[in-house]
Design a protein around this motif. Structure first.
Motif, short mmCIF file in Angstrom:
data_model
loop_
_atom_site.label_atom_id
_atom_site.label_comp_id
_atom_site.label_asym_id
_atom_site.label_seq_id
_atom_site.Cartn_x
_atom_site.Cartn_y
_atom_site.Cartn_z
N VAL A 1 0.85 -1.19 0.00
CA VAL A 1 0.00 0.00 0.00
C VAL A 1 0.88 1.24 0.00
O VAL A 1 2.05 1.20 0.40
CB VAL A 1 -0.95 0.04 1.22
N ALA A 2 0.32 2.34 -0.46
CA ALA A 2 1.03 3.63 -0.48
C ALA A 2 0.01 4.74 -0.38
O ALA A 2 -1.20 4.53 -0.55
CB ALA A 2 1.86 3.77 -1.75
N GLU A 3 0.48 5.95 -0.09
CA GLU A 3 -0.42 7.09 0.01
C GLU A 3 -1.16 7.28 -1.32
O GLU A 3 -0.53 7.27 -2.39
CB GLU A 3 0.34 8.35 0.38
N LEU B 1 -11.69 2.23 1.75
CA LEU B 1 -11.54 2.04 0.32
C LEU B 1 -12.71 1.20 -0.18
O LEU B 1 -12.86 0.04 0.22
CB LEU B 1 -10.22 1.34 0.00
N ALA B 2 -13.55 1.78 -1.02
CA ALA B 2 -14.69 1.08 -1.59
C ALA B 2 -14.33 0.62 -3.00
O ALA B 2 -13.83 1.41 -3.80
CB ALA B 2 -15.91 1.99 -1.62
N LEU B 3 -14.60 -0.64 -3.29
CA LEU B 3 -14.22 -1.24 -4.57
C LEU B 3 -15.46 -1.36 -5.45
O LEU B 3 -16.37 -2.13 -5.16
CB LEU B 3 -13.58 -2.61 -4.34
N ALA B 4 -15.47 -0.56 -6.52
CA ALA B 4 -16.65 -0.42 -7.36
C ALA B 4 -16.40 -1.00 -8.74
O ALA B 4 -15.26 -1.20 -9.17
CB ALA B 4 -17.02 1.06 -7.49
N ALA B 5 -17.49 -1.26 -9.45
CA ALA B 5 -17.43 -1.67 -10.85
C ALA B 5 -17.81 -0.48 -11.73
O ALA B 5 -18.54 0.42 -11.31
CB ALA B 5 -18.36 -2.84 -11.11
N ALA B 6 -17.33 -0.49 -12.96
CA ALA B 6 -17.66 0.57 -13.92
C ALA B 6 -19.02 0.26 -14.53
O ALA B 6 -19.13 -0.32 -15.61
CB ALA B 6 -16.59 0.66 -14.99
N LEU C 1 -5.31 -4.15 -10.81
CA LEU C 1 -5.41 -3.35 -9.60
C LEU C 1 -4.12 -2.54 -9.42
O LEU C 1 -3.04 -3.01 -9.78
CB LEU C 1 -5.63 -4.24 -8.39
N PRO C 2 -4.22 -1.33 -8.89
CA PRO C 2 -3.01 -0.51 -8.75
C PRO C 2 -1.99 -1.16 -7.82
O PRO C 2 -2.35 -1.79 -6.83
CB PRO C 2 -3.54 0.80 -8.16
N VAL C 3 -0.73 -1.00 -8.18
CA VAL C 3 0.37 -1.50 -7.35
C VAL C 3 1.31 -0.32 -7.08
O VAL C 3 1.88 0.23 -8.01
CB VAL C 3 1.14 -2.63 -8.06
N PRO C 4 1.44 0.09 -5.82
CA PRO C 4 0.74 -0.45 -4.65
C PRO C 4 -0.70 0.04 -4.58
O PRO C 4 -1.07 0.98 -5.27
CB PRO C 4 1.56 0.10 -3.48
N LEU C 5 -1.49 -0.61 -3.72
CA LEU C 5 -2.85 -0.17 -3.49
C LEU C 5 -2.85 1.15 -2.71
O LEU C 5 -1.92 1.43 -1.95
CB LEU C 5 -3.61 -1.21 -2.66
N PRO C 6 -3.90 1.96 -2.87
CA PRO C 6 -4.01 3.15 -2.01
C PRO C 6 -4.16 2.72 -0.55
O PRO C 6 -4.92 1.80 -0.25
CB PRO C 6 -5.28 3.84 -2.53
N ILE D 1 -11.34 -8.72 -8.07
CA ILE D 1 -11.16 -8.49 -6.63
C ILE D 1 -10.98 -9.82 -5.90
O ILE D 1 -10.14 -9.96 -5.01
CB ILE D 1 -12.35 -7.72 -6.06
N ASP D 2 -11.76 -10.81 -6.30
CA ASP D 2 -11.71 -12.11 -5.63
C ASP D 2 -10.32 -12.75 -5.76
O ASP D 2 -9.83 -13.36 -4.81
CB ASP D 2 -12.78 -13.03 -6.23
N ARG D 3 -9.71 -12.59 -6.91
CA ARG D 3 -8.37 -13.17 -7.10
C ARG D 3 -7.34 -12.52 -6.18
O ARG D 3 -6.37 -13.15 -5.79
CB ARG D 3 -7.94 -13.02 -8.57
N ALA D 4 -7.58 -11.25 -5.83
CA ALA D 4 -6.64 -10.54 -4.97
C ALA D 4 -7.00 -10.63 -3.50
O ALA D 4 -6.20 -10.24 -2.64
CB ALA D 4 -6.57 -9.07 -5.39
N ALA D 5 -8.19 -11.15 -3.19
CA ALA D 5 -8.71 -11.07 -1.82
C ALA D 5 -7.81 -11.75 -0.81
O ALA D 5 -7.64 -11.27 0.32
CB ALA D 5 -10.11 -11.68 -1.77
N VAL D 6 -7.21 -12.88 -1.18
CA VAL D 6 -6.40 -13.63 -0.22
C VAL D 6 -5.15 -12.85 0.20
O VAL D 6 -4.59 -13.08 1.27
CB VAL D 6 -6.01 -15.00 -0.82
N ARG D 7 -4.75 -11.88 -0.62
CA ARG D 7 -3.56 -11.08 -0.30
C ARG D 7 -3.92 -9.66 0.13
O ARG D 7 -3.03 -8.82 0.26
CB ARG D 7 -2.62 -11.02 -1.52
N TRP D 8 -5.20 -9.40 0.34
CA TRP D 8 -5.59 -8.03 0.66
C TRP D 8 -4.95 -7.61 1.97
O TRP D 8 -5.02 -8.33 2.97
CB TRP D 8 -7.12 -7.90 0.73
N PRO D 9 -4.33 -6.43 2.01
CA PRO D 9 -3.52 -6.06 3.18
C PRO D 9 -4.33 -5.55 4.37
O PRO D 9 -3.77 -5.37 5.46
CB PRO D 9 -2.63 -4.94 2.63
#
Length: 417
Positions: free
Chosen positions: A11-13, A100-105, A136-141, A163-171
Motif C-alpha cells: 500500500v502507499a499514500e 476504500l470502496a471497490l466499485a465496478a464501472a 489493480l493498482p500496485v501499490p494499493l491506495p 477483486i476475488d483473485r486478490a482477496a487472499v492477499r488483501w492487506p
C-alpha cells in the motif's frame, strides 16, 4: 500454500481525484433542483479539456440523474481510462478512518451508494473503480478497511472476479467479499435460503425468451419448467433491479403482450404470492443488515402488489406514515422479534457484513423474501417536515455502519501487530 503465508499486497499514500459525489448530487435532484446549469458548465469544461477527472465522473452521474444513462456511461468510460481512484467529500479535516470502496464501472444503481452512509461520519471515503482493462493498482491506495460495493449484476462480474483473485492477499480487512456478493443473484439466492423454516422465497428460475414464447402458446409448458409454476407468474428480465420490466402475468395472452414490449433474451420467472393483508393492502418492508444486526429502513403500503416506496403514496397519506413510524419504533420488539430465528439464519447464509432485503409477511406469519442485495439506496433525503421519524432511524443505520468499519479496522490492526 496456506492463505496465512501469502505476501500481502503493498500500500502507499493515494492519489485521488476529488468529486462532489453521489450523496450531494442525488440530494439536489431529489429536492427538485435543476442540474442542467451544472451539466452545461461541466460539459463545456470537458470539451475544452479543462475538466479534471473528478468533475468528469460527476458529469457522468449528472447525466444519469437527468435520465441519459447512455451518455453518462460513455463519459464514465472515458474518465476511467486515465483515473480510477476518487475521493468523496469528508466533513472532518482529520478523518478518523480511511475506507476504500471497490466499485465496478457500471451505472449509478449497480454499486452500493456508500456515500449516503458515510456523508456525515467524518470518515475518509475513497472509491476505486475495478475494470478488466487494468490491473489493480500496485501499490494499493493505503486504507484502514476495504469494502466491495459492486453488485451481483452481470456487468459487475469481471470486477468481482478481479477483486476475488486478490482477496487472499488483501492487506487490510476486506468486507462483502465477492464470492458472497455473487450469491445475491436471484436464482442462487433461492437455493441458498429455500430450506429456512419460517421463510418463503419462491423459486426464481432463469428462462430463455424462447421458453416464454412456448409458455405463451401453452400454459402446460410451465409445469415442465418447474412443478410449482402455474399462472399467475411474476416475470422480470435477468439482471434487472428496481422493478425494471417486472410484471405479473395472468395468462398466455398477457405473456405474449409482455414479450412484444421487451427486447431481452433472458428472464427470471417465479410463482406469484399474494401477500395482501385483511384490509386488502400490500405491505412491503426494507430491512438493512449491518454486521449481523437488522434495522428497519422503510415500509411501503399500497393497493398494488408491485410496491416501491415512490409509488406507494406515503407522502400523501398520514395514516400510512403513522404505520411506518410505528414499524420503525417497534422494530426490535415487533418485526425483528417475530422473525428472529429466520433473520439469524438469513444473516448466516448470506454471509455479508452489509446487505438488505425487501420482504413482506404472509397470512400465516412467514417472512416472504422478494430480493436481497447490497446496492439498494439507504438515505436521509426525505423532508423532515413530512417524515420527522425517518432521520433518527437512518442515523441509527449510518452510525452502525461507521461503527462496523471502525471495529473491523481495529481488529485488522490487532491481527497485524
Amino acid at each position: 500454500m496456506h492463505p496465512d503465508f501469502y505476501e500481502p499486497l503493498a500500500v502507499a499514500e493515494p492519489e485521488c481525484a476529488d468529486r462532489i459525489g453521489m450523496a450531494r448530487l442525488a440530494k439536489l435532484a431529489f429536492d427538485g433542483g435543476d442540474l442542467r446549469p451544472m451539466w452545461r458548465d461541466l460539459i463545456a469544461r470537458l470539451i475544452d479539456g479543462t475538466a479534471d477527472a473528478g468533475e468528469g465522473l460527476d458529469l457522468s452521474l449528472i447525466a444519469q440523474l437527468l435520465g441519459d444513462k447512455q451518455t453518462g456511461l460513455a463519459i464514465q468510460q472515458d474518465v476511467l481510462k486515465s483515473q480510477r481512484l476518487f475521493r468523496s467529500p469528508c466533513v472532518a479535516k482529520q478523518p478518523r478512518l480511511r475506507v476504500l470502496a471497490l466499485a465496478a464501472a457500471t451505472d449509478m444503481g449497480s454499486n452500493t451508494p456508500i456515500e449516503f452512509l458515510l456523508e456525515q461520519s467524518g470518515i475518509d471515503l475513497m472509491i476505486l473503480y475495478v475494470i478488466p482493462e487494468f490491473e489493480l493498482p500496485v501499490p494499493l491506495p493505503d486504507h484502514d478497511v476495504a469494502i466491495v460495493i459492486a453488485s451481483d449484476s452481470e456487468d459487475c462480474r469481471a470486477a468481482l472476479d478481479q477483486i476475488d483473485r486478490a482477496a487472499v492477499r488483501w492487506p487490510r480487512p476486506l468486507l462483502n467479499i465477492p464470492r458472497q456478493v455473487c450469491n445475491l443473484d436471484r436464482d442462487k439466492l433461492y437455493r441458498l435460503l429455500a430450506d429456512i423454516e419460517g421463510l418463503v422465497i419462491p423459486a426464481t428460475i432463469a428462462v430463455a425468451r424462447g421458453q416464454l414464447q412456448e409458455v405463451s402458446r401453452s400454459a402446460g409448458v410451465l409445469a415442465g419448467i418447474a412443478t410449482e409454476l402455474a399462472f399467475p407468474i411474476v416475470v422480470r428480465p435477468r439482471g434487472s433491479h428496481a422493478g425494471v420490466g417486472l410484471a405479473k402475468i395472468d395468462d398466455g395472452a398477457a405473456l405474449e403482450r409482455y414479450l412484444s414490449e421487451r427486447q431481452e433474451q433472458e428472464f427470471f420467472i417465479s410463482r406469484f404470492v399474494d401477500y395482501s393483508d385483511e384490509d386488502g393492502l400490500f405491505r412491503k418492508y426494507r430491512v438493512v443488515f449491518v454486521d449481523g444486526r437488522a434495522y428497519a429502513c422503510h415500509m411501503a403500503i399500497a393497493e398494488r402488489w408491485d410496491i416501491w416506496y415512490l409509488n406507494a403514496g406515503m407522502t400523501a397519506s398520514a395514516s400510512k406514515r403513522l404505520e411506518e413510524e410505528t414499524f420503525m419504533h417497534t422494530f426490535d420488539i415487533g418485526f425483528a422479534r417475530r422473525h428472529q430465528t429466520v433473520l439469524a439464519a438469513l444473516v448466516e447464509r448470506v454471509g455479508l457484513e452489509y446487505f438488505m432485503i425487501d420482504c413482506a409477511e404472509t397470512a400465516d406469519g412467514s417472512l416472504l423474501i422478494f430480493e436481497a442485495d447490497n446496492t439498494a439506496v439507504v438515505h436521509n433525503m426525505d423532508p423532515p417536515s413530512v417524515f420527522p421519524y425517518k432521520s433518527p432511524q437512518m442515523h441509527k443505520i449510518f452510525d452502525a455502519f461507521a461503527a462496523m468499519l471502525e471495529r473491523r479496522a481495529r481488529c485488522g490492526r490487532e491481527r497485524a501487530a
